[in-house]
Write an enzyme that holds these catalytic residues in place. Structure first.
Site, mmCIF file in Angstrom:
data_model
loop_
_atom_site.group_PDB
_atom_site.id
_atom_site.type_symbol
_atom_site.label_atom_id
_atom_site.label_comp_id
_atom_site.label_asym_id
_atom_site.label_seq_id
_atom_site.Cartn_x
_atom_site.Cartn_y
_atom_site.Cartn_z
ATOM 1 N N ASP A 59 38.307 20.080 12.761
ATOM 2 C CA ASP A 59 38.299 19.026 11.753
ATOM 3 C C ASP A 59 37.504 17.857 12.323
ATOM 4 O O ASP A 59 37.920 17.223 13.301
ATOM 5 C CB ASP A 59 39.750 18.619 11.444
ATOM 6 C CG ASP A 59 39.827 17.527 10.397
ATOM 7 O OD1 ASP A 59 38.767 16.985 9.994
ATOM 8 O OD2 ASP A 59 40.956 17.208 9.973
ATOM 9 N N TYR A 148 30.611 3.411 4.663
ATOM 10 C CA TYR A 148 29.616 4.490 4.746
ATOM 11 C C TYR A 148 28.348 3.986 5.435
ATOM 12 O O TYR A 148 27.812 4.633 6.336
ATOM 13 C CB TYR A 148 29.311 4.978 3.335
ATOM 14 C CG TYR A 148 28.350 6.141 3.230
ATOM 15 C CD1 TYR A 148 28.750 7.438 3.509
ATOM 16 C CD2 TYR A 148 27.032 5.926 2.823
ATOM 17 C CE1 TYR A 148 27.865 8.507 3.378
ATOM 18 C CE2 TYR A 148 26.140 6.987 2.694
ATOM 19 C CZ TYR A 148 26.561 8.274 2.972
ATOM 20 O OH TYR A 148 25.679 9.320 2.842
ATOM 21 N N ALA A 150 28.021 1.448 7.485
ATOM 22 C CA ALA A 150 28.285 1.191 8.907
ATOM 23 C C ALA A 150 28.202 2.502 9.697
ATOM 24 O O ALA A 150 27.626 2.545 10.793
ATOM 25 C CB ALA A 150 29.663 0.556 9.076
ATOM 26 N N LYS A 152 26.471 5.132 8.921
ATOM 27 C CA LYS A 152 25.099 5.661 8.935
ATOM 28 C C LYS A 152 24.167 4.776 9.778
ATOM 29 O O LYS A 152 23.239 5.282 10.397
ATOM 30 C CB LYS A 152 24.580 5.829 7.505
ATOM 31 C CG LYS A 152 25.326 6.896 6.689
ATOM 32 C CD LYS A 152 25.165 8.297 7.260
ATOM 33 C CE LYS A 152 25.697 9.374 6.314
ATOM 34 N NZ LYS A 152 25.532 10.746 6.845
HETATM 35 N N1 LIG Z 1 24.597 13.585 -1.715
HETATM 36 C C1 LIG Z 1 23.916 12.468 -1.493
HETATM 37 O O1 LIG Z 1 23.513 11.739 -2.430
HETATM 38 C C2 LIG Z 1 23.555 12.074 -0.087
HETATM 39 C C3 LIG Z 1 22.564 11.088 0.071
HETATM 40 C C4 LIG Z 1 22.220 10.693 1.357
HETATM 41 C C5 LIG Z 1 22.832 11.277 2.440
HETATM 42 N N2 LIG Z 1 23.773 12.226 2.267
HETATM 43 C C6 LIG Z 1 24.385 12.801 3.470
HETATM 44 O O2 LIG Z 1 24.083 14.168 3.491
HETATM 45 C C7 LIG Z 1 25.101 14.869 4.200
HETATM 46 C C8 LIG Z 1 25.596 16.018 3.329
HETATM 47 O O3 LIG Z 1 26.169 15.441 2.159
HETATM 48 P P1 LIG Z 1 26.381 16.290 0.823
HETATM 49 O O4 LIG Z 1 25.933 15.430 -0.275
HETATM 50 O O5 LIG Z 1 25.812 17.660 0.998
HETATM 51 O O6 LIG Z 1 27.989 16.303 0.793
HETATM 52 P P2 LIG Z 1 29.045 17.391 0.343
HETATM 53 O O7 LIG Z 1 28.479 18.301 -0.667
HETATM 54 O O8 LIG Z 1 30.264 16.605 0.006
HETATM 55 O O9 LIG Z 1 29.298 18.214 1.690
HETATM 56 C C9 LIG Z 1 29.876 17.587 2.796
HETATM 57 C C10 LIG Z 1 30.184 18.630 3.856
HETATM 58 O O10 LIG Z 1 30.820 17.941 4.947
HETATM 59 C C11 LIG Z 1 31.940 18.700 5.331
HETATM 60 N N3 LIG Z 1 33.019 17.872 5.872
HETATM 61 C C12 LIG Z 1 33.488 16.702 5.355
HETATM 62 N N4 LIG Z 1 34.549 16.295 6.079
HETATM 63 C C13 LIG Z 1 34.751 17.216 7.052
HETATM 64 C C14 LIG Z 1 35.700 17.350 8.086
HETATM 65 N N5 LIG Z 1 36.674 16.452 8.269
HETATM 66 N N6 LIG Z 1 35.608 18.413 8.921
HETATM 67 C C15 LIG Z 1 34.640 19.331 8.736
HETATM 68 N N7 LIG Z 1 33.712 19.271 7.760
HETATM 69 C C16 LIG Z 1 33.766 18.218 6.929
HETATM 70 C C17 LIG Z 1 32.440 19.352 4.060
HETATM 71 O O11 LIG Z 1 33.260 20.444 4.413
HETATM 72 P P3 LIG Z 1 33.998 21.372 3.323
HETATM 73 O O12 LIG Z 1 32.901 22.263 2.826
HETATM 74 O O13 LIG Z 1 35.034 22.083 4.101
HETATM 75 O O14 LIG Z 1 34.522 20.425 2.290
HETATM 76 C C18 LIG Z 1 31.135 19.720 3.378
HETATM 77 O O15 LIG Z 1 30.694 20.983 3.807
HETATM 78 C C19 LIG Z 1 26.192 13.840 4.514
HETATM 79 O O16 LIG Z 1 26.036 13.399 5.838
HETATM 80 C C20 LIG Z 1 25.892 12.711 3.551
HETATM 81 O O17 LIG Z 1 26.320 11.463 4.056
HETATM 82 C C21 LIG Z 1 24.155 12.658 1.031
#
Ligand SMILES: NC(=O)c1ccc[n+]([C@@H]2O[C@H](COP(=O)([O-])OP(=O)(O)OC[C@H]3O[C@@H](n4cnc5c(N)ncnc54)[C@H](OP(=O)(O)O)[C@@H]3O)[C@@H](O)[C@H]2O)c1
Length: 234
Positions: A59, A148, A150, A152
């Site tokens: 986790d 968030y 902070a 990043k």
């Molecule tokens: N979506 C956007 O607009 C956006 C924009 C800029 C940057 N980002 C960044 O891109 C990255 C991916 O984001 P996403 O949009 O693809 O998000 P997402 O679809 O919510 O996926 C997040 C992933 O992180 C995993 N995760 C979260 N908490 C965890 C924990 N405690 N232990 C293990 N795994 C954990 C989740 O695991 P589970 O599969 O088990 O839930 C999931 O696989 C992130 O760093 C986010 O900050 C996203």
């Protein structure tokens, strides 16, 4: 011509969104995947989805448990690590919940530090690449985005220091800054903002994954320290 060598990549967040799109790309071309997953059920799910992959259960919100999980069983040579896992919880500073703040910092920056630290010998051995999936919020903090942003901004600092420390040992470090991307996280952000969500308004996870894989695949001797990917104006 001989087939390219099979490479080994460690990926967090491979169960959803951008991390899943990266894992899809790497798995489809036959690379070996080590997926860091939150629990045993997720390990089963992802090993079904990515045949032949290895799961490391930890986790990412629990730094002590993560540190313990990383103490053994890591590969000795790793071509790349992609830090894609992340969480977001919007709130004005006056309303920030301490547990939520700590979880955001733990998942978004403490976990990448611990995982990178544990993988350094393997990254050095392969002259590998670390890719940090950051965010436009890692360059500018808007109202309600303090926790968030902070996390990043700190992730950017981790990447910059790592690049300066490890460049001489052949380890490359890339920060990718996606703008809003169509994933479950973005749907959640829209819900928290009280806005309608249409995935077609935003960059696709596959497009961001292309940028991540581009950083991993650069020929030796080249590196992309930072890459910004934004939705095009319409
Ligand atoms: N979506 C956007 O607009 C956006 C924009 C800029 C940057 N980002 C960044 O891109 C990255 C991916 O984001 P996403 O949009 O693809 O998000 P997402 O679809 O919510 O996926 C997040 C992933 O992180 C995993 N995760 C979260 N908490 C965890 C924990 N405690 N232990 C293990 N795994 C954990 C989740 O695991 P589970 O599969 O088990 O839930 C999931 O696989 C992130 O760093 C986010 O900050 C996203």
């Amino acid at each position: 011509m001989s087939a390219p060598a099979r490479r080994t990549y460690v990926v967090t967040g491979a169960g959803s969104g951008i991390g899943a799109a990266v894992a899809d790309r790497l798995h489809a071309r036959g690379d070996a995947l080590v997926l860091v997953v939150r629990d045993d059920q997720r390990a089963v799910d992802l090993q079904d989805a990515y045949a032949g992959s290895t799961a490391l259960v930890a986790d990412l919100a629990d730094p002590e448990a993560l540190e313990q999980a990383l103490a053994s069983g890591l590969p000795t040579s790793v071509d790349g690590v992609v830090h894609a896992a992340g969480v977001v919880d919007l709130a004005p500073i006056g309303d920030i919940d301490l547990a939520s703040w700590q979880q955001t910092l733990a998942v978004n920056v403490t976990a990448p530090m611990l995982l990178t630290r544990a993988l350094l010998p393997a990254l050095r051995a392969a002259r590998g690449t670390a890719v940090m999936v950051n965010s436009s919020a890692g360059r500018r903090a808007h109202p309600d985005w303090a926790s968030y942003a902070a996390s990043k901004f700190a992730l950017r600092a981790l990447a910059d220091a790592l690049r300066a420390e490890e460049g001489g040992r052949g380890v490359r470090v890339s920060t990718v800054y996606p703008g809003r991307t169509a994933t479950p996280m973005q749907a959640l952000v829209h819900a928290q903002e009280g806005k309608e969500y249409d995935p077609d308004d935003w960059v696709s996870a596959a497009t961001v994954a292309d940028s991540v894989v581009h950083c991993l695949d650069l020929p030796a001797g080249a590196t992309v320290p930072e890459l910004v990917v934004q939705p095009a104006p319409r």
